[in-house]
Design a protein around this motif. Structure first.
Motif, PDB file in Angstrom:
ATOM      1  N   GLN A 101       0.828  -1.207   0.000  1.00  0.00           N
ATOM      2  CA  GLN A 101       0.000   0.000   0.000  1.00  0.00           C
ATOM      3  C   GLN A 101       0.862   1.257   0.000  1.00  0.00           C
ATOM      4  OE1 GLN A 101      -2.228  -0.048   3.682  1.00  0.00           O
ATOM      5  NE2 GLN A 101      -0.415  -0.486   4.895  1.00  0.00           N
ATOM      6  N   ARG A 102       0.237   2.367  -0.337  1.00  0.00           N
ATOM      7  CA  ARG A 102       0.855   3.690  -0.211  1.00  0.00           C
ATOM      8  C   ARG A 102       0.190   4.359   0.991  1.00  0.00           C
ATOM      9  NH1 ARG A 102       4.246   1.868  -2.533  1.00  0.00           N
ATOM     10  NH2 ARG A 102       4.794   2.044  -4.724  1.00  0.00           N
ATOM     11  N   GLY A 103       0.975   4.666   1.999  1.00  0.00           N
ATOM     12  CA  GLY A 103       0.401   5.218   3.227  1.00  0.00           C
ATOM     13  C   GLY A 103      -0.157   4.095   4.085  1.00  0.00           C
ATOM     14  N   THR A 104      -0.901   4.462   5.128  1.00  0.00           N
ATOM     15  CA  THR A 104      -1.436   3.446   6.046  1.00  0.00           C
ATOM     16  C   THR A 104      -2.945   3.329   5.881  1.00  0.00           C
ATOM     17  OG1 THR A 104      -1.480   5.136   7.760  1.00  0.00           O
ATOM     18  CG2 THR A 104       0.386   3.624   7.768  1.00  0.00           C
ATOM     19  N   LYS A 105      -3.364   2.756   4.760  1.00  0.00           N
ATOM     20  CA  LYS A 105      -4.780   2.440   4.594  1.00  0.00           C
ATOM     21  C   LYS A 105      -5.144   1.335   5.585  1.00  0.00           C
ATOM     22  CE  LYS A 105      -8.179   1.186   1.134  1.00  0.00           C
ATOM     23  NZ  LYS A 105      -8.473   0.972  -0.282  1.00  0.00           N
ATOM     24  N   PHE A 106      -4.228   0.387   5.741  1.00  0.00           N
ATOM     25  CA  PHE A 106      -4.348  -0.671   6.752  1.00  0.00           C
ATOM     26  C   PHE A 106      -3.209  -0.481   7.745  1.00  0.00           C
ATOM     27  CE2 PHE A 106      -6.087  -2.461   2.848  1.00  0.00           C
ATOM     28  CZ  PHE A 106      -7.318  -2.914   3.275  1.00  0.00           C
ATOM     29  N   HIS A 107      -3.515  -0.657   9.034  1.00  0.00           N
ATOM     30  CA  HIS A 107      -2.506  -0.526  10.088  1.00  0.00           C
ATOM     31  C   HIS A 107      -2.087  -1.911  10.567  1.00  0.00           C
ATOM     32  CE1 HIS A 107      -2.791   3.871  10.658  1.00  0.00           C
ATOM     33  NE2 HIS A 107      -4.031   3.696  10.219  1.00  0.00           N
ATOM     34  N   PRO A 108      -0.836  -2.054  11.022  1.00  0.00           N
ATOM     35  CA  PRO A 108      -0.394  -3.371  11.499  1.00  0.00           C
ATOM     36  C   PRO A 108      -0.998  -3.695  12.863  1.00  0.00           C
ATOM     37  CG  PRO A 108       1.366  -1.752  11.731  1.00  0.00           C
ATOM     38  CD  PRO A 108       0.241  -1.065  11.012  1.00  0.00           C
ATOM     39  N   GLY A 109      -1.429  -4.956  13.002  1.00  0.00           N
ATOM     40  CA  GLY A 109      -1.977  -5.438  14.278  1.00  0.00           C
ATOM     41  C   GLY A 109      -0.981  -6.387  14.932  1.00  0.00           C
ATOM     42  N   ASN A 110      -1.477  -7.495  15.519  1.00  0.00           N
ATOM     43  CA  ASN A 110      -0.630  -8.480  16.215  1.00  0.00           C
ATOM     44  C   ASN A 110       0.049  -9.406  15.212  1.00  0.00           C
ATOM     45  OD1 ASN A 110      -1.491  -7.446  18.674  1.00  0.00           O
ATOM     46  ND2 ASN A 110      -3.283  -8.791  18.694  1.00  0.00           N
ATOM     47  N   ASN A 111       1.316  -9.719  15.486  1.00  0.00           N
ATOM     48  CA  ASN A 111       2.108 -10.686  14.717  1.00  0.00           C
ATOM     49  C   ASN A 111       2.344 -10.294  13.251  1.00  0.00           C
ATOM     50  OD1 ASN A 111       2.292 -12.447  17.001  1.00  0.00           O
ATOM     51  ND2 ASN A 111       0.197 -13.108  16.553  1.00  0.00           N
ATOM     52  N   VAL A 112       2.306  -9.001  12.968  1.00  0.00           N
ATOM     53  CA  VAL A 112       2.651  -8.513  11.618  1.00  0.00           C
ATOM     54  C   VAL A 112       3.631  -7.352  11.750  1.00  0.00           C
ATOM     55  CG1 VAL A 112       0.471  -9.211  10.531  1.00  0.00           C
ATOM     56  CG2 VAL A 112       0.697  -6.917  11.451  1.00  0.00           C
ATOM     57  N   GLY A 113       4.392  -7.119  10.709  1.00  0.00           N
ATOM     58  CA  GLY A 113       5.321  -5.992  10.681  1.00  0.00           C
ATOM     59  C   GLY A 113       4.986  -5.071   9.513  1.00  0.00           C
ATOM     60  N   MET A 114       5.574  -3.881   9.579  1.00  0.00           N
ATOM     61  CA  MET A 114       5.328  -2.925   8.500  1.00  0.00           C
ATOM     62  C   MET A 114       6.671  -2.430   7.974  1.00  0.00           C
ATOM     63  SD  MET A 114       2.772   0.320   8.187  1.00  0.00           S
ATOM     64  CE  MET A 114       3.517   1.377   9.379  1.00  0.00           C
ATOM     65  N   GLY A 115       6.874  -2.535   6.670  1.00  0.00           N
ATOM     66  CA  GLY A 115       8.102  -2.067   6.033  1.00  0.00           C
ATOM     67  C   GLY A 115       8.094  -0.562   5.839  1.00  0.00           C
ATOM     68  N   ARG A 116       9.227  -0.046   5.388  1.00  0.00           N
ATOM     69  CA  ARG A 116       9.324   1.422   5.254  1.00  0.00           C
ATOM     70  C   ARG A 116       8.454   1.964   4.118  1.00  0.00           C
ATOM     71  NH1 ARG A 116      14.907   2.948   2.298  1.00  0.00           N
ATOM     72  NH2 ARG A 116      14.571   1.590   0.522  1.00  0.00           N
ATOM     73  N   ASP A 117       8.010   1.077   3.211  1.00  0.00           N
ATOM     74  CA  ASP A 117       7.072   1.520   2.168  1.00  0.00           C
ATOM     75  C   ASP A 117       5.636   1.144   2.546  1.00  0.00           C
ATOM     76  OD1 ASP A 117       7.247  -1.202   1.859  1.00  0.00           O
ATOM     77  OD2 ASP A 117       7.334  -1.148  -0.330  1.00  0.00           O
ATOM     78  N   HIS A 118       5.379   0.930   3.827  1.00  0.00           N
ATOM     79  CA  HIS A 118       4.070   0.611   4.421  1.00  0.00           C
ATOM     80  C   HIS A 118       3.545  -0.765   4.015  1.00  0.00           C
ATOM     81  CE1 HIS A 118       4.215   5.098   4.489  1.00  0.00           C
ATOM     82  NE2 HIS A 118       3.945   4.844   5.762  1.00  0.00           N
ATOM     83  N   THR A 119       4.423  -1.636   3.552  1.00  0.00           N
ATOM     84  CA  THR A 119       4.013  -3.010   3.247  1.00  0.00           C
ATOM     85  C   THR A 119       3.824  -3.765   4.552  1.00  0.00           C
ATOM     86  OG1 THR A 119       5.206  -3.028   1.160  1.00  0.00           O
ATOM     87  CG2 THR A 119       4.749  -5.165   2.142  1.00  0.00           C
ATOM     88  N   ILE A 120       2.692  -4.451   4.678  1.00  0.00           N
ATOM     89  CA  ILE A 120       2.415  -5.240   5.885  1.00  0.00           C
ATOM     90  C   ILE A 120       2.712  -6.697   5.564  1.00  0.00           C
ATOM     91  CG2 ILE A 120       0.614  -5.977   7.487  1.00  0.00           C
ATOM     92  CD1 ILE A 120      -0.615  -3.208   7.182  1.00  0.00           C
ATOM     93  N   TYR A 121       3.522  -7.334   6.445  1.00  0.00           N
ATOM     94  CA  TYR A 121       3.954  -8.714   6.224  1.00  0.00           C
ATOM     95  C   TYR A 121       3.821  -9.519   7.526  1.00  0.00           C
ATOM     96  CZ  TYR A 121       8.198  -6.851   8.346  1.00  0.00           C
ATOM     97  OH  TYR A 121       9.076  -6.242   9.197  1.00  0.00           O
ATOM     98  N   SER A 122       3.761 -10.817   7.353  1.00  0.00           N
ATOM     99  CA  SER A 122       3.559 -11.722   8.495  1.00  0.00           C
ATOM    100  C   SER A 122       4.868 -11.968   9.241  1.00  0.00           C
ATOM    101  CB  SER A 122       2.997 -13.045   7.981  1.00  0.00           C
ATOM    102  OG  SER A 122       2.947 -13.986   9.013  1.00  0.00           O
ATOM    103  N   LEU A 123       4.765 -12.102  10.578  1.00  0.00           N
ATOM    104  CA  LEU A 123       5.925 -12.436  11.409  1.00  0.00           C
ATOM    105  C   LEU A 123       5.870 -13.877  11.910  1.00  0.00           C
ATOM    106  CD1 LEU A 123       6.178  -9.160  13.528  1.00  0.00           C
ATOM    107  CD2 LEU A 123       7.619  -9.838  11.620  1.00  0.00           C
ATOM    108  N   VAL A 124       4.694 -14.496  11.857  1.00  0.00           N
ATOM    109  CA  VAL A 124       4.517 -15.873  12.343  1.00  0.00           C
ATOM    110  C   VAL A 124       3.669 -16.663  11.349  1.00  0.00           C
ATOM    111  CG1 VAL A 124       4.682 -15.251  14.798  1.00  0.00           C
ATOM    112  CG2 VAL A 124       2.455 -15.261  13.678  1.00  0.00           C
ATOM    113  N   THR A 125       3.645 -17.984  11.550  1.00  0.00           N
ATOM    114  CA  THR A 125       2.753 -18.825  10.752  1.00  0.00           C
ATOM    115  C   THR A 125       1.360 -18.740  11.364  1.00  0.00           C
ATOM    116  OG1 THR A 125       4.546 -20.336  10.243  1.00  0.00           O
ATOM    117  CG2 THR A 125       2.328 -21.183   9.947  1.00  0.00           C
ATOM    118  N   GLY A 126       0.357 -18.558  10.530  1.00  0.00           N
ATOM    119  CA  GLY A 126      -1.001 -18.460  11.054  1.00  0.00           C
ATOM    120  C   GLY A 126      -1.991 -18.018  10.003  1.00  0.00           C
ATOM    121  N   GLN A 127      -3.144 -17.538  10.508  1.00  0.00           N
ATOM    122  CA  GLN A 127      -4.256 -17.164   9.647  1.00  0.00           C
ATOM    123  C   GLN A 127      -4.447 -15.646   9.696  1.00  0.00           C
ATOM    124  OE1 GLN A 127      -7.825 -19.156  10.853  1.00  0.00           O
ATOM    125  NE2 GLN A 127      -8.744 -19.022   8.816  1.00  0.00           N
ATOM    126  N   VAL A 128      -4.659 -15.038   8.505  1.00  0.00           N
ATOM    127  CA  VAL A 128      -4.825 -13.574   8.405  1.00  0.00           C
ATOM    128  C   VAL A 128      -6.197 -13.184   8.931  1.00  0.00           C
ATOM    129  CG1 VAL A 128      -4.925 -11.616   6.812  1.00  0.00           C
ATOM    130  CG2 VAL A 128      -3.307 -13.461   6.405  1.00  0.00           C
TER     131      VAL A 128
END
Length: 171
Positions: free
Chosen positions: A111-138
């Protein structure tokens, strides 16, 4: 000089010539060739006829509005285009939807900007990309907190074993 005047010239002059005499432009052509004794002492001579003279043509040309010779275009002028540019695609959007299983490092949203914010067990890159930190269900959720004009959308990963892999494992 006139349109019907006759001029004498040497044989080396081409058949159509442009002469200038005292600022007067003349266009002539060869009509006859002579040789023998004469005004030029036995050399070959050409008789030329004046086709056009600026001396007499200026008055007629100015009355017709003629200002000079003008070369015209042989191809129609095409206008310039102000379009014709396009940027490369950025491939933004949701990559893993709610309920899908992810492993660490899977990109969930670009995404561009924070349309979605990171919650539990996810990280956010410097280009606002949200990615998983653990194995699980989105899991997507909405938080309508007081004091904000707009509700925030959060993305989390609920830790757990990927059930899709279980059927592929040997018993």
């Amino acid at each position: 000089l006139g349109v019907s005047s006759v001029r004498w010239a040497k044989a080396s002059i081409p058949s159509i010539m442009a002469m200038s005499r005292h600022g007067v432009g003349v266009l002539s052509r060869v009509t006859k060739e002579f040789s023998g004794s004469g005004l030029l002492g036995g050399q070959s001579q050409l008789q030329t006829q004046t086709l056009f003279s600026w001396e007499y043509g200026r008055a007629a040309a100015s009355s017709l509005g003629f200002l000079g010779w003008h070369r015209t275009a042989t191809k129609k002028a095409g206008g310039t285009s102000r379009n014709g540019r396009d940027s490369n695609p950025k491939y933004l959007g949701v990559k893993k939807f709610g309920g899908e299983y992810v492993i660490p490092g899977n990109i969930i949203v670009r995404q561009r900007g924070t349309k979605f914010h990171p919650g539990n067990n996810v990280g956010m890159g410097r280009d606002h990309t949200i990615y998983s930190l653990v194995t699980g269900q989105v899991k997507f959720s909405v938080d309508e907190a007081a004091g904000r004009k707009k509700a925030r959308k959060y993305i989390s990963v609920v830790p757990g074993e990927d059930r899709r892999l279980r059927r592929w494992q040997k018993k």
